[in-house]
Design an enzyme around this catalytic site. Structure first.
Site, PDB file in Angstrom:
ATOM      1  N   GLU A   1       0.041 -13.121   5.140  1.00 28.88           N
ATOM      2  CA  GLU A   1      -0.364 -11.932   4.372  1.00 28.88           C
ATOM      3  C   GLU A   1       0.324 -11.891   3.008  1.00 28.88           C
ATOM      4  O   GLU A   1      -0.275 -11.493   2.003  1.00 28.88           O
ATOM      5  CB  GLU A   1       0.002 -10.645   5.120  1.00 28.88           C
ATOM      6  CG  GLU A   1      -0.623 -10.484   6.495  1.00 28.88           C
ATOM      7  CD  GLU A   1       0.303 -10.999   7.605  1.00 28.88           C
ATOM      8  OE1 GLU A   1       0.868 -12.102   7.471  1.00 28.88           O
ATOM      9  OE2 GLU A   1       0.430 -10.278   8.613  1.00 28.88           O
TER      10      GLU A   1
ATOM     11  N   CYS B   1       4.910  -7.273   6.352  1.00 33.94           N
ATOM     12  CA  CYS B   1       3.552  -7.442   5.832  1.00 33.94           C
ATOM     13  C   CYS B   1       2.786  -6.119   5.818  1.00 33.94           C
ATOM     14  O   CYS B   1       2.022  -5.850   4.889  1.00 33.94           O
ATOM     15  CB  CYS B   1       2.830  -8.505   6.640  1.00 33.94           C
ATOM     16  SG  CYS B   1       3.587 -10.136   6.413  1.00 33.94           S
TER      17      CYS B   1
ATOM     18  N   HIS C   1       4.970 -15.439   5.200  1.00 38.09           N
ATOM     19  CA  HIS C   1       3.890 -15.054   6.108  1.00 38.09           C
ATOM     20  C   HIS C   1       2.550 -15.140   5.379  1.00 38.09           C
ATOM     21  O   HIS C   1       2.479 -15.006   4.155  1.00 38.09           O
ATOM     22  CB  HIS C   1       4.112 -13.626   6.612  1.00 38.09           C
ATOM     23  CG  HIS C   1       5.199 -13.505   7.646  1.00 38.09           C
ATOM     24  ND1 HIS C   1       5.348 -12.405   8.449  1.00 38.09           N
ATOM     25  CD2 HIS C   1       6.178 -14.375   8.013  1.00 38.09           C
ATOM     26  CE1 HIS C   1       6.382 -12.595   9.263  1.00 38.09           C
ATOM     27  NE2 HIS C   1       6.913 -13.767   9.016  1.00 38.09           N
TER      28      HIS C   1
ATOM     29  N   CYS D   1       3.405  -7.788  10.742  1.00 37.97           N
ATOM     30  CA  CYS D   1       4.780  -7.374  11.060  1.00 37.97           C
ATOM     31  C   CYS D   1       5.163  -6.253  10.079  1.00 37.97           C
ATOM     32  O   CYS D   1       4.430  -5.964   9.134  1.00 37.97           O
ATOM     33  CB  CYS D   1       5.724  -8.574  10.922  1.00 37.97           C
ATOM     34  SG  CYS D   1       6.132  -9.007   9.214  1.00 37.97           S
TER      35      CYS D   1
END
Lengths: 148, 148
Positions: free
Chosen positions: B54, B85, B52, B82
């Site tokens: 992040e 993260c 992801h 999410c």
């Protein structure tokens, strides 16, 4: 009985972390009766906020399996996953998680949060408390020695 | 106004992801008025469940700052983090998070969960909805094209 056997492999990773003066937390990922990934906490040595045992093991397993869905895998970890790691389990679609000690401060598979409760798009099966006292004692003796 | 300026840098990362046929989500980390890390979603190209935006940005920032505590940093990300993260933000002690679109399926900074509510050992300041429609439209047009 199998769960205890694989938890012992995770404990060996935790012991390895301790020799590096890392918080003793270890994880292994098992598929088809074999360990395919193993890792321990590396936060201090790698200066990495993402350096939890589970993250290392998930990254390895994804490389080995050649995809981001860790189908057929079980993650064994000595401490209940934190939100980051529980979220990573869900993102990787890991079907089953077995952990040792419960984490009152940051446990995210039942204790502080339960990210496996079914609100997200994947719901792993979770078993906690396997070799709990052994896993917890590793941590408590590490922190006791730290305070000396 | 500054938040919008930095969110535009995160949007540029999202657009870069789209050119690689990744879900268009981007993130930057800002410290002392400058971008110190930037990343986008890499799950499909890297076959990485941890890929992801992040996570990429946090890993970069920790390397640049030489430690796991990302003091004085603000994370800008085009979609609400999410659980993985949001948990990483807490583990990295990031003091402030600004996100664009809200995530009804997996948002963990207020929508499905609120990991920043104060139950864990760090409580980041969170601002959602910055350039929300622009960030959301990137995602909706990506998925609309996917279905064609």
């Amino acid at each position: 009985m199998d769960d205890e056997q694989w938890m012992r492999a995770a404990i060996r990773q935790a012991l390895l972390a301790e020799t590096l003066d890392e918080v003793p937390i270890g994880a292994v990922i098992v598929r088809d009766g074999a360990v395919i990934a193993e890792a321990h906490n590396t936060r201090e040595t790698q200066k990495d906020p993402l350096g939890h045992a589970e993250i290392g093991a998930i990254a390895q397993a994804a490389k080995i399996l050649g995809g981001w869905r860790l189908i057929g895998c079980t993650l064994y970890v000595t401490l209940e996953p934190c939100p980051m790691c529980a979220g990573a389990v869900i993102n990787a679609r890991i079907p089953r998680v077995v952990f040792g000690a419960y984490d009152k401060k940051a446990g995210a598979m039942g204790t502080v949060y339960d990210l496996a409760e079914g609100k997200l798009n994947h719901r792993p099966e979770v078993r906690g408390g396997v070799l709990e006292s052994e896993c917890a004692q590793l941590l408590s003796s590490y922190f006791r020695n730290k305070r000396k």
